[in-house]
Scaffold this motif. Structure first.
Motif, mmCIF file in Angstrom:
data_model
loop_
_atom_site.group_PDB
_atom_site.id
_atom_site.type_symbol
_atom_site.label_atom_id
_atom_site.label_comp_id
_atom_site.label_asym_id
_atom_site.label_seq_id
_atom_site.Cartn_x
_atom_site.Cartn_y
_atom_site.Cartn_z
ATOM 1 N N ALA A 43 0.839 -1.207 0.000
ATOM 2 C CA ALA A 43 0.000 0.000 0.000
ATOM 3 C C ALA A 43 0.874 1.257 0.000
ATOM 4 C CB ALA A 43 -0.923 -0.005 1.214
ATOM 5 N N PHE A 44 1.984 1.199 0.728
ATOM 6 C CA PHE A 44 2.916 2.332 0.763
ATOM 7 C C PHE A 44 3.457 2.605 -0.644
ATOM 8 C CE2 PHE A 44 7.121 4.195 1.024
ATOM 9 C CZ PHE A 44 6.977 5.194 1.972
ATOM 10 N N ARG A 46 2.255 1.752 -3.547
ATOM 11 C CA ARG A 46 1.212 2.213 -4.459
ATOM 12 C C ARG A 46 0.954 3.712 -4.276
ATOM 13 N NH1 ARG A 46 -1.438 -1.098 -7.780
ATOM 14 N NH2 ARG A 46 -0.688 -3.083 -7.001
ATOM 15 N N GLY A 47 0.848 4.136 -3.022
ATOM 16 C CA GLY A 47 0.602 5.552 -2.729
ATOM 17 C C GLY A 47 1.784 6.417 -3.117
ATOM 18 N N ARG A 48 2.982 5.912 -2.878
ATOM 19 C CA ARG A 48 4.183 6.680 -3.216
ATOM 20 C C ARG A 48 4.311 6.851 -4.729
ATOM 21 N NH1 ARG A 48 9.003 8.751 -2.051
ATOM 22 N NH2 ARG A 48 10.818 8.102 -3.249
ATOM 23 N N ALA A 50 1.897 6.924 -6.902
ATOM 24 C CA ALA A 50 0.860 7.836 -7.411
ATOM 25 C C ALA A 50 1.110 9.290 -7.029
ATOM 26 C CB ALA A 50 -0.511 7.403 -6.893
ATOM 27 N N THR A 51 1.975 9.525 -6.054
ATOM 28 C CA THR A 51 2.217 10.899 -5.604
ATOM 29 C C THR A 51 3.646 11.340 -5.979
ATOM 30 O OG1 THR A 51 2.706 10.024 -3.377
ATOM 31 C CG2 THR A 51 0.483 10.804 -3.782
ATOM 32 N N ALA A 205 0.704 15.994 -7.268
ATOM 33 C CA ALA A 205 0.106 15.011 -6.354
ATOM 34 C C ALA A 205 0.775 15.061 -4.990
ATOM 35 C CB ALA A 205 0.215 13.617 -6.955
ATOM 36 N N ALA A 206 -0.025 15.287 -3.956
ATOM 37 C CA ALA A 206 0.516 15.498 -2.619
ATOM 38 C C ALA A 206 0.179 14.325 -1.711
ATOM 39 C CB ALA A 206 -0.068 16.788 -2.030
ATOM 40 N N ALA A 207 1.004 14.145 -0.692
ATOM 41 C CA ALA A 207 0.797 13.101 0.300
ATOM 42 C C ALA A 207 1.148 13.678 1.669
ATOM 43 C CB ALA A 207 1.672 11.894 -0.003
ATOM 44 N N PRO A 208 0.130 14.047 2.466
ATOM 45 C CA PRO A 208 0.417 14.681 3.762
ATOM 46 C C PRO A 208 1.402 13.874 4.610
ATOM 47 C CG PRO A 208 -1.927 14.815 3.290
ATOM 48 C CD PRO A 208 -1.319 13.991 2.189
ATOM 49 N N LEU A 209 1.256 12.558 4.628
ATOM 50 C CA LEU A 209 2.152 11.774 5.483
ATOM 51 C C LEU A 209 3.588 11.776 4.966
ATOM 52 C CD1 LEU A 209 0.118 8.661 6.706
ATOM 53 C CD2 LEU A 209 0.769 10.708 7.985
ATOM 54 N N ASP A 211 5.152 14.329 3.803
ATOM 55 C CA ASP A 211 5.739 15.542 4.387
ATOM 56 C C ASP A 211 5.999 15.352 5.877
ATOM 57 O OD1 ASP A 211 5.630 16.899 1.962
ATOM 58 O OD2 ASP A 211 3.604 17.651 2.326
ATOM 59 N N THR B 166 -2.040 18.806 -5.082
ATOM 60 C CA THR B 166 -3.254 18.116 -5.489
ATOM 61 C C THR B 166 -3.396 16.886 -4.615
ATOM 62 O OG1 THR B 166 -2.800 18.807 -7.758
ATOM 63 C CG2 THR B 166 -4.489 17.138 -7.454
ATOM 64 N N LEU B 167 -4.417 16.880 -3.793
ATOM 65 C CA LEU B 167 -4.655 15.705 -2.959
ATOM 66 C C LEU B 167 -5.862 14.972 -3.523
ATOM 67 C CD1 LEU B 167 -3.998 14.042 -0.424
ATOM 68 C CD2 LEU B 167 -5.731 15.393 0.759
ATOM 69 N N PRO B 174 -4.941 5.696 -6.347
ATOM 70 C CA PRO B 174 -4.245 4.525 -5.809
ATOM 71 C C PRO B 174 -3.509 4.863 -4.504
ATOM 72 C CG PRO B 174 -3.649 4.913 -8.117
ATOM 73 C CD PRO B 174 -4.447 6.089 -7.663
ATOM 74 N N GLY B 175 -3.695 4.015 -3.502
ATOM 75 C CA GLY B 175 -2.921 4.143 -2.267
ATOM 76 C C GLY B 175 -3.287 5.310 -1.374
ATOM 77 N N TRP B 176 -4.394 6.018 -1.656
ATOM 78 C CA TRP B 176 -4.681 7.263 -0.926
ATOM 79 C C TRP B 176 -4.870 7.041 0.569
ATOM 80 C CZ3 TRP B 176 -9.089 8.199 1.952
ATOM 81 C CH2 TRP B 176 -10.133 7.281 1.799
ATOM 82 N N PRO B 179 -0.319 3.920 3.949
ATOM 83 C CA PRO B 179 0.663 4.560 4.831
ATOM 84 C C PRO B 179 1.552 5.610 4.166
ATOM 85 C CG PRO B 179 1.319 2.316 4.303
ATOM 86 C CD PRO B 179 -0.054 2.500 3.731
ATOM 87 N N ALA B 180 1.483 5.772 2.840
ATOM 88 C CA ALA B 180 2.288 6.812 2.200
ATOM 89 C C ALA B 180 1.520 8.124 2.101
ATOM 90 C CB ALA B 180 2.723 6.373 0.800
ATOM 91 N N VAL B 181 0.185 8.077 2.222
ATOM 92 C CA VAL B 181 -0.599 9.281 1.945
ATOM 93 C C VAL B 181 -1.395 9.737 3.174
ATOM 94 C CG1 VAL B 181 -2.243 10.383 0.374
ATOM 95 C CG2 VAL B 181 -0.716 8.608 -0.489
ATOM 96 N N LEU B 214 5.319 23.364 8.190
ATOM 97 C CA LEU B 214 6.286 23.274 7.100
ATOM 98 C C LEU B 214 6.571 24.648 6.507
ATOM 99 C CD1 LEU B 214 4.439 20.317 5.315
ATOM 100 C CD2 LEU B 214 6.389 20.101 6.872
ATOM 101 N N THR B 225 0.095 21.093 7.925
ATOM 102 C CA THR B 225 -0.582 19.991 7.263
ATOM 103 C C THR B 225 -0.929 18.954 8.315
ATOM 104 O OG1 THR B 225 -0.472 18.503 5.365
ATOM 105 C CG2 THR B 225 1.517 18.684 6.639
#
Lengths: 227, 240
Positions: A43-44, A46-48, A50-51, A205-209, A211, B166-167, B174-176, B179-181, B214, B225
């Motif tokens: 899952a990590f 996949r999210g990484r 996409a962002t 594409a942003a990922a709060p976690l 940051d 862009t969130l 995918p993956g939203w 643990p990465a997002v 940040l 954030t």
């Protein structure tokens, strides 16, 4: 067009640019207890992809495109500012510039005649995707190959860090990457298409976690990876 | 439903702010509720449920030199499914002139199951202007998986890029929730604080590891954030 050995060389984690020293945010995610096993690692990744994967690949492809343009220096400066605006965490900006510096050192040694003098370095080094884009252009790779290299590296680096950080079975981690291959191809294709747009329209594409993890990691005194 | 609302603020010459335009149409109506010192206070009053997929709502804000405005919304907006294949759109564009101040502090956007929503913020801030800009997203109503929602934020400072984010959440992203997002958090948001006389604060992470301060690269600006288990906790991280 037949894919070239140069593509494999640039994408290879053994290319001497210090990629093995970075976990792509995985070490902090493991430390926070958010990645604990194969499923959460998948899952990590996949999210990484996409962002950070999409953004990095788009900027690498855009820098590749800029390499052949008459106003190359101006375009690279714009890309540098646009990438800064997409990287809210100072820790991530620092990491990108440090990795860019390392890649540039290798690139200058391998392609001594390629010009890199117009890369913006104000913040402590050029952003890694911009260096990768120029390097790929110098190596004669295509823009889609450049995007693919960048997208591929954002997942492979974190995946091999997962083997070390969590003691996971390397065969099963490799199988995760195989499962991700189609998504990686799609991300690279999307990044390549986006690179045809003006810099301000590139993906953000942003990922709060990502940051938050990066800033937590930067405060650790003992860590296995630089990021 | 299509609606355009417009708010233009000028100084009133006595140290306060005069709203020379305050026009909206259902479901996007604007009300001036008063002022806090020199800052005019405006509420966006939603006159219908939604937005529903297919709706196109636009709000334009302009604050000229010497004026100050604080904008709230009376309630959270809930993005709902509507016409099949359509997207609901809420676009807020703002221009803040030198020496002007804009505080955009709306309630949350809730991405309901099956929604297809795009929330866009485009802000042009001049050198010497003050900006507070909050965006909060709740992924699904109570115990519900969200539809697709995209929060797109573009802020320029003196014509240079300050923030681009862009969130994307929902089945198409995918993956939203991984643990990465967002790490399974159903609430997320950010607060941008730009103050010309105050340098950005150094990075800081909340001890819980779910919120961070940040400092941005492109100017004296700080982005807070956060991810959170609920709207209330999220707000506690994003109070200006």
């Amino acid at each position: 067009m037949t894919p070239s050995t140069l593509l494999l060389l640039l994408a290879d984690g053994r290319f001497p640019a210090g990629a093995h020293a970075h976990s792509g945010g995985l070490e902090a995610a493991v430390g926070a207890g958010r990645v604990t096993d194969l499923a959460t690692l998948a899952a990590f990744l996949r999210g990484r992809l996409a962002t950070a994967g999409l953004v990095g690949a788009a900027f690498a492809a855009a820098a590749h495109r800029a390499a052949g343009q008459p106003d190359r220096a101006g375009l690279l400066a714009l890309l540098d500012a646009e990438l800064d605006a997409r990287t809210a965490a100072e820790a991530l900006r620092r990491v990108s510039r440090r990795q860019g510096r390392a890649l540039l050192r290798a690139g200058k040694a391998v392609w001594p005649t390629a010009g890199f003098a117009d890369l913006p370095t104000a913040g402590g080094g050029p952003h890694q995707p911009l260096v990768l884009g120029l390097l790929s252009a110098a190596a004669g790779l295509t823009r889609p190959e450049t995007a693919l290299t960048a997208a591929y590296q954002t997942v492979t680096g974190a995946a091999s860090a997962g083997v070390r950080l969590l003691g996971l079975d390397p065969y099963r981690v490799q199988a995760l990457l195989v499962d991700l291959a189609a998504a990686c191809d799609r991300t690279a294709a999307e990044a390549d298409r986006a690179a045809g747009e003006p810099p301000w329209r590139l993906p953000a594409a942003a990922a709060p976690l990502a940051d938050i993890h990066a800033e937590v990691h930067a405060t650790w005194e003992v860590r296995l990876f630089a990021s | 439903m299509r609606a355009v609302a417009r708010l233009v603020a000028h100084p009133d010459g006595r140290g306060g702010t005069r709203l020379t335009e305050l026009a909206g149409e259902p479901p996007l109506l604007l009300r001036r509720t008063g002022h806090r010192g020199p800052v005019a206070e405006v509420y966006v009053v939603g006159a219908a449920a939604g937005p529903l997929a297919g709706d196109d709502l636009r709000l334009e804000i302009e604050v000229t030199t010497g004026a100050a405005v604080r904008v709230h919304t009376v309630a959270a907006s809930v993005a709902l499914p509507g016409r099949v294949g359509a997207t609901s759109r809420m676009m807020v564009s703002a221009r803040v002139h030198p020496g002007a101040a804009l505080h955009w502090l709306p309630e949350q956007t809730v991405a309901a199951a099956g929604c297809a929503h795009l929330a866009e913020s485009r802000v042009e801030v001049a050198e010497g202007a003050t900006l507070t800009w909050r965006d909060e997203l709740i992924c699904g109503r109570h115990a519900e998986e969200p539809g697709d929602a995209v929060l797109h934020t573009v802020v320029d400072l003196a014509g240079r890029p300050l923030l681009r984010q862009t969130l994307a959440v929902g089945p198409q992203a995918p993956g939203w929730s991984g643990p990465a997002v967002l790490g399974g958090a159903p609430a997320t948001g950010s607060l941008l604080v730009l103050h010309p006389d105050r340098p950005a604060d150094p990075p800081w992470v909340h001890p819980g590891g779910t919120a961070a301060r940040l400092p941005l690269a492109g100017g004296p600006a700080t982005l807070w954030t956060a991810t959170a288990p609920d709207a209330h906790t999220l707000r506690s991280h994003l109070e200006p």
